[in-house]
Design an enzyme around this catalytic site. Structure first.
Site, PDB file in Angstrom:
ATOM      1  N   LYS A  67       0.861  -1.172   0.000  1.00 58.61           N
ATOM      2  CA  LYS A  67       0.000   0.000   0.000  1.00 58.61           C
ATOM      3  C   LYS A  67       0.901   1.227   0.000  1.00 58.61           C
ATOM      4  O   LYS A  67       2.026   1.219   0.497  1.00 58.61           O
ATOM      5  CB  LYS A  67      -0.944   0.020   1.203  1.00 58.61           C
ATOM      6  CG  LYS A  67      -0.306   0.150   2.575  1.00 58.61           C
ATOM      7  CD  LYS A  67       0.120   1.521   3.020  1.00 58.61           C
ATOM      8  CE  LYS A  67      -0.979   2.530   2.915  1.00 58.61           C
ATOM      9  NZ  LYS A  67      -0.474   3.904   3.351  1.00 58.61           N
TER      10      LYS A  67
ATOM     11  N   THR B   2       5.493   6.533   3.253  1.00 52.03           N
ATOM     12  CA  THR B   2       4.285   6.026   3.882  1.00 52.03           C
ATOM     13  C   THR B   2       3.768   4.857   3.063  1.00 52.03           C
ATOM     14  O   THR B   2       2.811   4.944   2.334  1.00 52.03           O
ATOM     15  CB  THR B   2       3.208   7.104   4.076  1.00 52.03           C
ATOM     16  OG1 THR B   2       2.168   6.553   4.863  1.00 52.03           O
ATOM     17  CG2 THR B   2       2.671   7.635   2.795  1.00 52.03           C
TER      18      THR B   2
ATOM     19  N   ASN C 122      -4.785  16.230   0.160  1.00 55.28           N
ATOM     20  CA  ASN C 122      -3.992  16.463   1.381  1.00 55.28           C
ATOM     21  C   ASN C 122      -4.405  17.699   2.151  1.00 55.28           C
ATOM     22  O   ASN C 122      -4.049  17.851   3.319  1.00 55.28           O
ATOM     23  CB  ASN C 122      -2.512  16.520   1.003  1.00 55.28           C
ATOM     24  CG  ASN C 122      -1.952  15.130   0.767  1.00 55.28           C
ATOM     25  OD1 ASN C 122      -1.683  14.384   1.694  1.00 55.28           O
ATOM     26  ND2 ASN C 122      -1.829  14.769  -0.506  1.00 55.28           N
TER      27      ASN C 122
ATOM     28  N   THR D 176     -10.055  15.673   7.660  1.00 54.16           N
ATOM     29  CA  THR D 176     -11.473  15.978   7.717  1.00 54.16           C
ATOM     30  C   THR D 176     -12.264  15.257   6.644  1.00 54.16           C
ATOM     31  O   THR D 176     -13.468  15.343   6.607  1.00 54.16           O
ATOM     32  CB  THR D 176     -11.691  17.486   7.566  1.00 54.16           C
ATOM     33  OG1 THR D 176     -11.051  17.938   6.366  1.00 54.16           O
ATOM     34  CG2 THR D 176     -11.108  18.229   8.753  1.00 54.16           C
TER      35      THR D 176
ATOM     36  N   GLU E 285      -1.056   9.973  -4.968  1.00 58.24           N
ATOM     37  CA  GLU E 285      -2.262  10.773  -4.726  1.00 58.24           C
ATOM     38  C   GLU E 285      -2.446  11.804  -5.835  1.00 58.24           C
ATOM     39  O   GLU E 285      -1.595  12.660  -6.060  1.00 58.24           O
ATOM     40  CB  GLU E 285      -2.171  11.455  -3.364  1.00 58.24           C
ATOM     41  CG  GLU E 285      -2.295  10.480  -2.216  1.00 58.24           C
ATOM     42  CD  GLU E 285      -2.050  11.102  -0.867  1.00 58.24           C
ATOM     43  OE1 GLU E 285      -2.448  10.472   0.138  1.00 58.24           O
ATOM     44  OE2 GLU E 285      -1.452  12.182  -0.798  1.00 58.24           O
TER      45      GLU E 285
END
Length: 407
Positions: free
Chosen positions: A183, A194, A402, A407, A280
């Protein structure tokens, strides 16, 4: 140098549970709203184990616990992974939670505690809801949660797709299988990021040789990718070898050692590129090839410098053949080179020759830069040093993802 798929068979629907004696699964335990968030890998017998870990000074609690497990006997039999919460920067309570997570999992799987590894990924600074994890771990034995695709899904965070592979090769007349899952999508940068990577094989190889191979291959695969220049707190790659293929023990003196090495490198490269491809907000996979450097180490530094440049990445996103940004990234890499020998290609399009602009068709270059996969080739001279790095473009979507991560 990138390994080609020649001596190996790519398994259709191959995955981390394809090697003999391995099983994997995943389920939803409530760390995420709806998606699966708890995955595991299990070997029928204790497996030789090796790991590499993030270079970030802030190492999350799961990494500490896993390193302790491996250090005891250089073996693992099971791995538990949760997404959504990283259990990083959580102090003594976070460390105790990681130990408790390992203990609960080991008891559930019927293995000794030190043969279990723990991994977490997600938001930094929050404690794990141990009641939800305990309930989730207790459900693992239920057959409906078994399946490698479920494991691949359970370990994701901002990823847009699962990442898995398995290949077969023949060693000593025995079929050896190597499978993997990973991942990673954001906070990706050379020297671990990450990301989590898990590789399983039924090959017979000692942990010491497995560790040497993994460290070497990591420098050519997982440490050669970048998305955004950030390095995280939780990240590791683990390899388990349970010996179920019953080949003769692999050592550097084994006549088919190189075949195994290349096969493992192929799996790691594949997973690394899939992470870069799934960056991303990414719309393109970018490969940077450097040739003609004075050393491989110098080529590596230059390839990383190019692939890490936000100006290069945004130019790729805009399909702008702005080779000046590539030249600049080469120049500030800190490596020795002769500027008058540098040539740059975008795919097959020569844009710089011996340090000066080469006439090219801007429309053809733009059309090429709109393709899904882009290759930048930097030829630095006549020396033998070379390296390859992978990354992606930097898009408006990356900012959106990001800007609202919490949230």
């Amino acid at each position: 140098m990138e390994v080609q798929l020649e001596q190996f068979k790519l398994m259709k629907d191959g995955n981390i549970a394809s090697a003999k004696g391995f099983q994997a699964g995943g389920l939803h335990c409530g760390l995420r709203k709806k998606k699966m968030d708890l995955g595991w890998v299990y070997s029928e017998v204790p497996a030789q184990a090796a790991g590499v870990y993030t270079t970030n000074v802030f190492q999350a609690a799961p990494l500490k616990v896993t390193q302790e497990s491996i250090e005891k006997e250089q073996q693992l039999q099971a791995i538990i992974v949760n997404s959504a919460i990283a259990n990083a920067c959580t102090g003594e309570q976070g460390l105790q939670d990681a130990y408790d997570m390992r203990k609960l999992f080991a008891e559930t799987m019927g293995v000794e505690e030190h043969l279990a590894a723990v991994a977490s990924t997600g938001l930094i600074g929050e404690l794990l809801p141990m009641d939800k994890l305990q309930k989730g771990i207790s459900q693992i034995p239920d057959y409906k949660h078994i399946g490698a695709s479920k494991f691949e899904s359970a370990i994701l965070t901002t990823d847009t797709k699962e990442k898995g592979i398995a290949i077969e090769l023949e060693i000593d007349g025995q079929i050896v299988t190597i499978g993997g899952a990973a991942k990673g999508s954001g906070m990706i940068h050379p020297n671990m990021a990450t990301m989590l990577g898990f590789v399983t094989t039924d090959a017979n190889i000692s942990s010491s040789y497995l560790s040497d191979v993994l460290k070497s291959i990591t420098n050519r695969s997982f440490n050669m990718i970048t998305v955004d220049g950030d390095t995280s707190t939780n990240d590791m790659v683990l390899v388990l070898a349970n010996g179920k293929a019953e080949n003769q023990a692999l050592t550097p003196e084994h006549r088919e050692w190189q075949k195994f090495y290349d096969a493992l490198q192929f799996v790691c490269e594949y997973l690394a590129k899939e992470i870069a491809r799934d960056g991303e907000g990414a719309t393109r996979l970018v490969e940077v090839q450097v040739e003609g450097a004075f050393t491989d180490e110098s080529a590596t530094a230059i390839a990383k410098s190019i692939i890490s440049s936000n100006l290069v990445k945004t130019a790729i996103h805009g399909a702008d053949a702005n080779w000046g940004r590539i030249i600049t990234a080469i120049g500030y890499s800190g490596e020795s080179l002769d500027p008058d020998k540098v040539s740059i290609y975008l795919g097959n399009i020569l844009v710089v020759e011996n340090g000066v602009p080469h006439p090219f068709d801007e429309d053809a270059a733009k059309e090429y830069l709109l393709e899904d996969e882009i290759t930048i080739l930097a030829k630095l001279g006549d020396a033998n040093g070379k390296a390859t790095a992978w990354g992606c473009d930097l898009s408006y979507e990356y900012v959106r993802i990001n800007a609202s991560y919490r949230t």
